[in-house]
Write a protein that holds these residues in place. Structure first.
Motif, short mmCIF file in Angstrom:
data_model
loop_
_atom_site.label_atom_id
_atom_site.label_comp_id
_atom_site.label_asym_id
_atom_site.label_seq_id
_atom_site.Cartn_x
_atom_site.Cartn_y
_atom_site.Cartn_z
N LEU A 235 0.93 -1.26 -0.03
CA LEU A 235 0.09 0.08 -0.11
C LEU A 235 0.99 1.36 0.06
CD1 LEU A 235 -2.73 -0.95 2.73
CD2 LEU A 235 -2.71 -1.30 -0.07
N GLU B 172 3.88 1.40 -1.19
CA GLU B 172 4.28 1.25 -2.78
C GLU B 172 3.25 2.04 -3.63
OE1 GLU B 172 6.10 -2.23 -4.05
OE2 GLU B 172 7.72 -1.42 -3.69
N ALA B 173 2.03 1.49 -3.64
CA ALA B 173 0.81 2.11 -4.46
C ALA B 173 0.78 3.47 -4.29
CB ALA B 173 -0.31 1.31 -3.92
N SER B 174 0.98 4.02 -2.98
CA SER B 174 0.82 5.59 -2.88
C SER B 174 2.09 6.08 -3.43
CB SER B 174 0.85 5.61 -1.38
OG SER B 174 0.56 7.14 -1.12
N TYR B 175 3.29 5.92 -3.19
CA TYR B 175 4.63 6.33 -3.74
C TYR B 175 4.42 6.32 -5.37
CZ TYR B 175 6.53 5.49 0.97
OH TYR B 175 7.15 5.36 2.00
N ALA B 176 3.84 5.37 -5.96
CA ALA B 176 3.91 5.35 -7.41
C ALA B 176 2.86 6.11 -7.90
CB ALA B 176 3.45 3.66 -7.67
N LEU B 177 1.98 6.62 -7.13
CA LEU B 177 1.07 7.69 -7.71
C LEU B 177 1.80 8.96 -7.42
CD1 LEU B 177 -2.25 6.33 -5.82
CD2 LEU B 177 -1.74 6.63 -8.46
N GLY B 178 2.83 9.01 -6.87
CA GLY B 178 3.45 10.58 -6.85
C GLY B 178 3.17 11.22 -5.74
N VAL B 179 2.65 10.47 -4.67
CA VAL B 179 2.28 11.12 -3.26
C VAL B 179 3.79 11.17 -2.47
CG1 VAL B 179 0.93 10.69 -1.27
CG2 VAL B 179 0.09 9.89 -3.59
N THR B 180 3.86 12.08 -1.59
CA THR B 180 5.02 12.16 -0.76
C THR B 180 4.98 11.37 0.42
OG1 THR B 180 3.91 13.87 0.33
CG2 THR B 180 5.35 14.76 -1.38
#
Lengths: 322, 297
Positions: free
Chosen positions: A205, A207-215
């Motif tokens: 989860l 990773e999913a967030s990082y991959a969306l360009g979330v800090t």
């Protein structure tokens, strides 16, 4: 690509062959008498199994029985004193009119302040250690020390509080000094429970967030923390109930046993439920012992309620993860 | 992000008649019906979308990529194949700087997006990842969010969501991910209530909603059944006229079915990179031949 491991370890074929040779049975497990003992239900193995089950059962029931006796005894002694008046009266020299109002309010203030101090610090420390800190010698050193701190006797925290908050920082025998001491005491518990909760959030989860360009910080705030929150809350409640029951450090940092007014501020003197109970128990008169028993019942009720909330939260948490 | 809506509306399809066919049949196709793939688009002589130059990567002291250089063309599907542990996922994760999010992982060399080095000093990896989206092996929708919130999560968590555009963006992302028909009546249900294949398309929709230029897919079908796999493969075709797609797969048939270009990686080294047809029918390197004919791996 890979070489297959064919040496003896982990290879059941060769080991069972050796065992059969030792016992002089043929490959089907039939011994010299001709009777197959491969599936024989009798023998020491079975008796040992039964003994073990009974021993474990005893290990469950002996402590439960002790607890039941203790609770029963306290309730029988204290039930007569439990009343609305007991909850709403300040302590008194006469046992019959004494109550736990100031002690209870003191405990609530104390626990509230402790939570306000320990939770942000503890959760913050856990977030740093889990999410930002690098795995290395320093982090394992810190980790070991935090678990050690959780095992330090509480009276030592009392002495620390006396030295730092009461004397060095000049807080005196105040509510603030008591709360700071208790916060130090429960901090390791909060940190460990929060780390555990953060660790249960799947890395996928993040990773999913990082991959969306979330800090990273936003990922922690909006993805990780909401999922870890019930676990963190469970730890928080358990640590609060620990703080609620602590007596020794409060005696050291100067909680009062007899106080007839409610705390009026952070610098106000205070009492707490365990202190009040301790005080009553040390009196010779039976009436005061009954008061102590009633106080214990109240304290136990509050603690059980807190633990029940913790269990409910954990159950809800687990259901959501399944 | 103001021109986001028009971008989504106008479909730039450079040379895409075969793709239109695929799109028309998209969703209804069965795996057996897709053996014949559309004619490949003409190789356009244009600058590549994504290039790796002398890219090396490590986990701690272990080097997993050895000076890989390749150029990925725009609006194509590029497959990376190779045996387990050859570094294909690492290569993919280097393309949007996800590799370095793992403790102890580092990379050297250059990766250029439209010519700009994304490993240059002063480049924010967070902004890179908004341009280069990623879909993972196991579907990983956010468990606490509804289908709608999952799709919008990228924009919401990056603070780029304009409330009046939200519904439109969500609908278009779900349509692009070929999921709209199935979920339009249940947008408020949790994302994890969907089936595995639907969850993966939800993750694709989530990645598309932030309007990336490149979509990286790390074995996106390995946790899915054949029918769900077929739908995702169809999707890759229809998406490739707007996005540059790089897919890692351990399934050579899949690589042959979906990709225009294929890269073959072995022990961290790029062995061969070329047009999929050529690589699978007449590989230049004997190791490629051994691998695709099943002699190892």
């Amino acid at each position: 690509m890979s070489t297959w491991n064919h040496n003896g370890k982990g290879d059941p074929g060769s080991r069972s062959a050796r065992r059969n040779n030792g016992r002089q049975t043929d490959p089907m497990g039939v011994n010299r008498t001709g009777r197959s003992d491969r599936f024989d239900a009798r023998g020491w193995r079975r008796i040992g199994e039964k003994l073990f089950v009974w021993a474990c059962l005893a290990a469950v029931f002996i402590p439960l029985l002790m607890l039941a006796c203790l609770l029963g005894d306290v309730i029988i002694d204290g039930i007569g004193r439990l009343s609305w008046g007991f909850l709403t009266s300040p302590p008194s020299r006469r046992a019959g009119s004494a109550g736990i109002l100031t002690a209870m309010v003191g405990s609530l203030y104390l626990v509230g302040l402790t939570a306000a101090l320990a939770l942000p610090l503890g959760v913050g420390a856990a977030i740093y250690l889990e999410e930002y800190g690098r795995r290395g010698r320093l982090s394992s050193f810190i980790e070991t020390n935090i678990s050690n701190l959780a095992g330090v006797p509480s009276v030592i925290y009392g002495l620390l509080g006396l030295g730092i908050f009461v004397r060095a920082l000049g807080m005196g025998r105040s509510l603030a000094a008591g709360a700071c001491t208790l916060a130090l005491l429960v901090l390791p518990i909060v940190i460990m429970a929060s780390r555990e909760a953060l660790r249960t959030v799947p890395y996928a989860l993040r990773e999913a967030s990082y991959a969306l360009g979330v800090t990273r910080w936003r990922t922690i705030r909006s993805v990780v923390l909401p999922m870890a929150l019930p676990g963190i809350l469970t730890g928080a409640i358990l640590s609060i109930s620990r703080a609620m029951g602590e007596t020794a450090p409060l005696i050291v940092v100067g909680a009062l046993a007899y106080i007839s007014f409610l705390p009026r501020g952070l610098d106000s003197p205070y009492s707490a439920l365990p202190i009040q109970i301790f005080n009553w128990v040390s009196r010779p008169q039976q009436e005061f012992l009954d008061n102590a028993a009633a106080g214990i019942v109240v304290l136990m009720a509050v603690l059980l309620a807190l633990n029940a909330v913790a269990i409910l939260l954990r159950n809800r948490y687990q259901r959501r993860l399944d | 992000m103001t021109e986001l809506a028009p971008q989504l509306l106008s479909v730039p399809s450079p040379s895409a008649t075969p793709v239109e066919d695929r799109k028309a049949s998209n969703g209804a196709t069965l795996p057996s019906a897709r053996i014949e793939r559309p004619a490949r688009r003409e190789q356009m002589e244009e600058s590549p979308k994504l290039t790796a130059e002398e890219l090396s990567a490590w986990f701690g002291a272990k080097q997993v990529l050895q000076r890989v250089s390749l150029a990925i063309p725009a609006n194509r599907v590029t497959a990376i194949i190779g045996p387990s542990g050859c570094g294909k996922s690492t290569l993919l994760r280097c393309f949007n700087r996800m590799h370095e999010t793992v403790t102890g992982a580092r990379a050297t060399g250059k990766v250029r997006l439209d010519g700009q080095d994304i490993y240059a000093r002063g480049v924010d990896p967070v902004l890179i990842r908004r341009q280069i989206g990623m879909v993972f092996q196991k579907p990983n929708p956010f468990p606490s969010m509804s289908i709608r919130d999952n799709v919008l999560s990228g924009l919401r968590l990056t603070g780029l969501l304009k409330r009046e555009l939200a519904e439109g963006i969500m609908e278009r992302a779900l349509i692009q991910a070929a999921l709209w028909e199935e979920v339009q009546d249940r947008l408020s249900e949790p994302g994890i209530s969907l089936s595995g294949g639907q969850q993966q398309r939800l993750c694709i929709a989530r990645a598309l909603a932030v309007e990336p230029e490149v979509l990286l897919m790390d074995e996106p079908c390995s946790a899915l059944d054949p029918i769900a796999t077929a739908r995702i493969e169809d999707l890759m075709h229809s998406l490739s006229d707007r996005y540059t797609i790089v897919i890692v797969t351990h399934n050579m048939q899949q690589a042959a079915r979906v990709s225009d270009q294929t890269a073959f990686l072995l022990m961290g080294e790029l062995v061969e990179f070329g047009a999929t047809d050529q690589l699978f029918t007449s590989p230049h390197d004997v190791r490629t031949e051994d691998y695709i004919t099943g002699k190892f791996g």
